[in-house]
Write an enzyme that holds these catalytic residues in place. Structure first.
Site, PDB file in Angstrom:
ATOM      1  N   ILE A  83       0.726  -1.205  -0.053  1.00  0.00           N
ATOM      2  CA  ILE A  83       0.006  -0.074  -0.201  1.00  0.00           C
ATOM      3  C   ILE A  83       0.806   1.084  -0.046  1.00  0.00           C
ATOM      4  CG2 ILE A  83      -1.809   1.705   1.243  1.00  0.00           C
ATOM      5  CD1 ILE A  83      -2.905  -1.128  -0.169  1.00  0.00           C
ATOM      6  N   LYS A  84       0.585   1.985  -1.004  1.00  0.00           N
ATOM      7  CA  LYS A  84       1.590   3.180  -1.168  1.00  0.00           C
ATOM      8  C   LYS A  84       0.905   4.392  -0.485  1.00  0.00           C
ATOM      9  CE  LYS A  84       3.809   4.482  -4.811  1.00  0.00           C
ATOM     10  NZ  LYS A  84       4.019   4.782  -6.465  1.00  0.00           N
ATOM     11  N   LEU A  85       1.779   5.092   0.454  1.00  0.00           N
ATOM     12  CA  LEU A  85       1.065   6.404   1.196  1.00  0.00           C
ATOM     13  C   LEU A  85       2.304   7.411   1.092  1.00  0.00           C
ATOM     14  CD1 LEU A  85       0.422   4.220   4.243  1.00  0.00           C
ATOM     15  CD2 LEU A  85      -1.350   5.689   3.070  1.00  0.00           C
TER      16      LEU A  85
END
Length: 316
Positions: A131-133
């Site tokens: 998951i990219k944040l």
């Protein structure tokens, strides 16, 4: 002698920075990364039309509210594209949380859980997802929560050493320090070009990599945002490098010996006490480039997310 892409694969895990299936099939990377801009680009390719239709059909089963349908369609489209990519790679797909949530820990966590559930419902396990944040304080805190739940994260839009240090201290799985965008800022400010070995983006990633290895942090360093293959070659040996198809093509066409520039020192230096929120803000604020580029990156991803939503809304 093999080409430089083949040699790079022996030193570094090569990741494709694209949402385009054909490019991924051609270069056979270990992993792939997407972002709102790449999803927008991919959504305009004819062969992806069925994925959009499927996402719209899903969204209509979830809500009668059009605004919610747009959100659900965008999320499912990102997952659908991710699922297609996973059919062609052995490793992980990175899927990004809406950039407009970059300063909201609680909503970032909720969105991440939702994306992961969509993947899980399609039979894809957590060990194939990142998951990219955005590497804001709030994004890093969201990642810290998610990592404890078994959801690995890729912290992106990373420009400052303060961001890198905070990510390691939060125990995030992977960071994506940007190279080319750092160089862009210094090139514009100083009005000159940089040799690859003196490239400010290359020097930034090198410093982060060495710090992590010296202090025994497990967080993976994945250099990102390259402008030329010179930057990539100067980071040979980095844990991972995510590279656009055009630069993968250049590497494949390049001959000559490639040597590792980054080597894991396997150090055990004492780690400093974790940064406080105020320390993080101050240290990050001292880096004018990082302040400007983080804000700009979030704005630009939000603009492309808006364009994607407008495109989807017109189809509903």
């Amino acid at each position: 002698m093999s080409n430089k892409l083949a040699q790079l694969r022996k030193l570094t895990t090569v990741v494709a920075d694209t949402g385009e299936i054909d490019a991924i099939k051609k270069y056979q990377p270990e992993d792939a990364t997407t972002n709102p801009s790449l999803i927008l680009k991919a959504a305009q390719i004819a062969e992806y039309a069925p994925l959009i239709d499927q996402a719209i059909a899903y969204a209509k089963t979830q809500s009668n509210d059009k605004a919610q349908q747009v959100q659900d369609t965008c999320d499912m489209l990102a997952v659908n594209i991710g699922k297609e990519i996973l059919k062609t790679i052995p490793g992980r797909i990175s899927t990004e949380v809406d950039a407009r949530l970059s300063y909201d820990t609680e909503r970032s966590v909720a969105k991440a859980r939702q994306l992961v559930k969509m993947y899980n419902d399609a039979g894809i396990s957590n060990d194939r997802i990142l998951i990219k944040l955005a590497s804001t304080w709030e994004g890093i805190r969201a990642a810290e929560i998610l990592e404890k739940e078994g959801i690995n994260c890729n912290l992106t839009l990373l420009f400052s050493f303060a961001q890198a240090r905070a990510c390691a201290e939060a125990g995030v799985f992977l960071i994506s320090p940007f190279v080319g965008r750092i160089m862009d800022w210094y090139k514009a400010k100083e009005g000159r070009d940089f040799a690859a070995s003196e490239d400010p983006g290359v020097l930034s990633v090198t410093k982060i990599y060495n710090y992590y290895k010296e202090h025994g942090y497990k967080t993976v360093v994945m250099g990102a945002s390259f402008r030329n293959i010179g930057e990539i070659l100067e980071l040979a040996g980095c844990d991972r490098l995510t590279i656009a198809p055009s630069l993968l093509a250049e590497l494949e066409a390049a001959e000559g010996e490639l040597v590792a520039k980054l080597v894991d020192s396997k150090g055990s230096k004492a780690r400093p006490a974790p940064m406080t929120h105020s320390e993080f803000l101050w240290e990050h604020n001292l880096d004018a480039m990082a302040v400007e580029k983080l804000a700009e990156g979030i704005r630009n991803f939000a603009v492309d997310q808006g364009k994607l939503e407008a495109m989807i809304a017109a189809k509903l």
